[in-house]
Structure formats: structure tokens, C-alpha cells
Design a protein around this motif. Structure first.
Motif, PDB file in Angstrom:
ATOM      1  N   TYR B  32       0.875  -1.175   0.000  1.00 29.35           N
ATOM      2  CA  TYR B  32       0.000   0.000   0.000  1.00 29.35           C
ATOM      3  C   TYR B  32       0.915   1.228   0.000  1.00 29.35           C
ATOM      4  O   TYR B  32       1.903   1.267   0.734  1.00 29.35           O
ATOM      5  CB  TYR B  32      -0.892   0.007   1.240  1.00 29.35           C
ATOM      6  N   PHE B  34       1.385   5.606  -0.072  1.00 28.21           N
ATOM      7  CA  PHE B  34       0.742   6.858   0.321  1.00 28.21           C
ATOM      8  C   PHE B  34       1.684   8.025   0.068  1.00 28.21           C
ATOM      9  O   PHE B  34       2.899   7.887   0.138  1.00 28.21           O
ATOM     10  CB  PHE B  34       0.399   6.844   1.822  1.00 28.21           C
ATOM     11  N   TYR B  36       1.934  11.923   1.771  1.00 28.52           N
ATOM     12  CA  TYR B  36       1.444  12.868   2.763  1.00 28.52           C
ATOM     13  C   TYR B  36       2.160  14.200   2.583  1.00 28.52           C
ATOM     14  O   TYR B  36       3.298  14.249   2.111  1.00 28.52           O
ATOM     15  CB  TYR B  36       1.724  12.369   4.179  1.00 28.52           C
ATOM     16  N   LEU B  46      -3.042  13.504   4.353  1.00 28.87           N
ATOM     17  CA  LEU B  46      -3.000  12.546   3.254  1.00 28.87           C
ATOM     18  C   LEU B  46      -3.328  13.239   1.937  1.00 28.87           C
ATOM     19  O   LEU B  46      -4.346  13.911   1.809  1.00 28.87           O
ATOM     20  CB  LEU B  46      -4.000  11.425   3.503  1.00 28.87           C
ATOM     21  N   LYS B  49      -3.525   7.860  -2.103  1.00 30.56           N
ATOM     22  CA  LYS B  49      -3.137   6.511  -1.702  1.00 30.56           C
ATOM     23  C   LYS B  49      -3.321   5.562  -2.876  1.00 30.56           C
ATOM     24  O   LYS B  49      -4.152   5.788  -3.762  1.00 30.56           O
ATOM     25  CB  LYS B  49      -3.985   6.051  -0.520  1.00 30.56           C
ATOM     26  N   PHE B  51      -3.842   1.372  -3.399  1.00 31.47           N
ATOM     27  CA  PHE B  51      -3.998   0.036  -2.831  1.00 31.47           C
ATOM     28  C   PHE B  51      -3.930  -1.019  -3.935  1.00 31.47           C
ATOM     29  O   PHE B  51      -3.271  -2.040  -3.787  1.00 31.47           O
ATOM     30  CB  PHE B  51      -5.318  -0.077  -2.071  1.00 31.47           C
ATOM     31  N   PHE B  90       6.014  13.551   2.168  1.00 33.50           N
ATOM     32  CA  PHE B  90       6.489  12.244   2.601  1.00 33.50           C
ATOM     33  C   PHE B  90       5.785  11.134   1.827  1.00 33.50           C
ATOM     34  O   PHE B  90       4.557  11.126   1.721  1.00 33.50           O
ATOM     35  CB  PHE B  90       6.224  12.032   4.095  1.00 33.50           C
ATOM     36  N   LEU B 105       3.200   1.824   8.829  1.00 35.77           N
ATOM     37  CA  LEU B 105       3.697   2.618   7.719  1.00 35.77           C
ATOM     38  C   LEU B 105       5.184   2.890   7.901  1.00 35.77           C
ATOM     39  O   LEU B 105       5.630   3.191   9.011  1.00 35.77           O
ATOM     40  CB  LEU B 105       2.959   3.951   7.624  1.00 35.77           C
ATOM     41  N   PHE B 107       8.051   5.436   6.445  1.00 35.72           N
ATOM     42  CA  PHE B 107       8.127   6.717   5.750  1.00 35.72           C
ATOM     43  C   PHE B 107       9.497   6.954   5.141  1.00 35.72           C
ATOM     44  O   PHE B 107      10.519   6.509   5.682  1.00 35.72           O
ATOM     45  CB  PHE B 107       7.825   7.866   6.718  1.00 35.72           C
TER      46      PHE B 107
END
Lengths: 112, 117
Positions: B32, B34, B36, B46, B49, B51, B90, B105, B107
Motif C-alpha cells: 500500500y 501513500f 502525505y 493525506l 493513496k 492500494f 512524505f 507505515l 516513511f
């Protein structure tokens, strides 16, 4: 809109003091997390919880402790603050383990 | 263990110019992913994303990102940057079910974006 709150936003405290950083969310999320972030650096997971009475240590070793007595509340405690604890602490919550995390505004802690 | 690399620590662009922020991940399966954004003194918000499914994902504030499995990348793009986009960005990767990183998560180090008028 995510509703996750952290208090205090800023804290300056002397060495040896006990402190508790508060984190609350109103979304009913089971999953909650604490991250530590130094300036210009990535976030490091220090604690997480997947539900009431469940807490685990994260990937970065931390002298802090956490508790999860209520779903909405996930406080972090330092029994004896030291200058090395100076950092920003971010709390997050998530509705599911594979979902995005929602972050609070953070607490910037300075230990003198 | 999963990891995320953001090769650019600091990027400067002119307002109105296009933007691409790079993100490479290391993970044994399709993770997954993301993006940010963090403004000074604030938490993380956020942007978007990924998935599964369509590899080009749309986010808020006009941002999009493309997942490229062959390159293990998830680069963030915006066609025209606004001064208010100046912040730190990020990239993060989340583990899939069955793995030791599930629910966590990881980062990247972040990319600071400066926008010149």
C-alpha cells in the motif's frame, strides 16, 4: 474529515520531570500510533495499538510508555524526561490495518 | 524489511511550473502506498493513496501519483505548482496482510518543496 487531537502542542520541561502527551480521536478507530520525528527527518514508529488493552513497541526503541484504556484515548508517558527526548511526537489513528492513517497536529517537546 | 527512499531532499520550483517528487520503495509484494504533506509545525495530511487497480491515482489539491511496479516507484506529480504547495512531502509504504509490517507505515525522509514566485 479526521478528528484527532494532541495536547499540549508545545512543551518545554526540565530534565527528570514526568510528562504525559495526550492523544484523542473521535472517529472510533481501533488502530492508533505514536511516531517520533526529528527536524528534517522521517517519522519513526515508537508505539502502536490495535485496540483497547493492546499496545506494542514500534520499530524505534523508545523509553516512553503508552496505554490504551479507552478506544479514543492513547496517551504517551515519559517517566523521566531527558534532553535526548527532545523531538516532535505525532499521534495517528486508522480505521483498519491496511488503511491510511490520520494524523494529529503533533506535540513539540523540548527538554532542557 | 520494507523501506522507502526519497532521493531529493530539497526541490525548488517556480510557481506555475510542473512538479515531480520521486519515491522508490523496497517490498516483497505490492504494498500500500501513500503520499502525505506536512506544513511547518503541523501534522501530516493525506494527499493520495494506492492500494490496487488503476496505477494512476488522483489526490487532493491537484496532485496525482503513478505506481510503476517495474521500477518500484510511486512518484508524485502536479502540472502547475502554487505558492501554497510549499511544504514537506512524505512517501510511505504500508505492509500487506500476512507480513510482519502489516498495519504499519514506513516513511521516506521527506522532500522539502520551495516555490519561487
Amino acid at each position: 474529515e479526521a478528528d484527532i487531537y494532541q495536547t499540549p502542542r508545545y512543551l518545554v520541561i526540565g530534565t527528570g520531570k514526568k510528562i504525559t502527551l495526550e492523544c484523542s480521536q473521535t472517529m472510533g478507530h481501533d488502530k492508533m500510533y505514536w511516531y517520533q520525528q526529528d527536524p528534517g527527518m522521517e517519522l519513526h514508529l515508537i508505539h502502536y495499538s490495535y485496540g483497547v488493552n493492546s499496545t506494542e513497541k514500534g520499530d524505534l526503541s523508545s523509553e516512553s510508555t503508552v496505554s490504551r484504556i479507552r478506544t479514543e484515548h492513547f496517551p504517551l508517558t515519559l517517566e523521566s524526561a531527558r534532553p535526548s527526548h527532545t523531538s516532535q511526537y505525532l499521534c495517528a489513528s486508522s480505521p483498519a490495518a491496511h488503511s491510511e492513517q490520520y494524523f494529529g497536529p503533533g506535540t513539540r517537546l523540548t527538554v532542557t | 524489511a520494507q523501506s522507502v527512499t526519497q532521493p531529493d531532499i530539497h526541490i525548488t520550483v517556480s510557481e506555475g511550473a510542473s512538479l515531480e517528487l520521486r519515491c522508490n520503495y523496497s517490498y516483497g509484494a505490492t504494498p500500500y502506498l501513500f503520499w502525505y504533506v506536512q506544513s511547518p509545525g503541523q501534522g501530516l495530511q493525506l494527499l493520495l493513496k494506492y492500494f490496487s487497480g488503476d496505477t494512476l491515482v488522483q489526490g487532493i489539491k491537484g496532485f496525482e501519483a503513478e505506481f510503476k511496479r517495474s521500477q518500484s516507484s510511486f512518484n508524485l506529480r502536479k502540472p502547475s505548482v502554487h505558492w501554497s504547495d510549499a511544504a514537506e512531502y512524505f512517501c510511505a509504504v504500508g505492509g500487506v496482510a500476512g507480513g510482519t509490517s502489516y498495519g504499519k507505515l514506513t516513511f521516506g525522509q521527506g522532500t522539502i518543496l520551495t516555490v519561487h514566485p
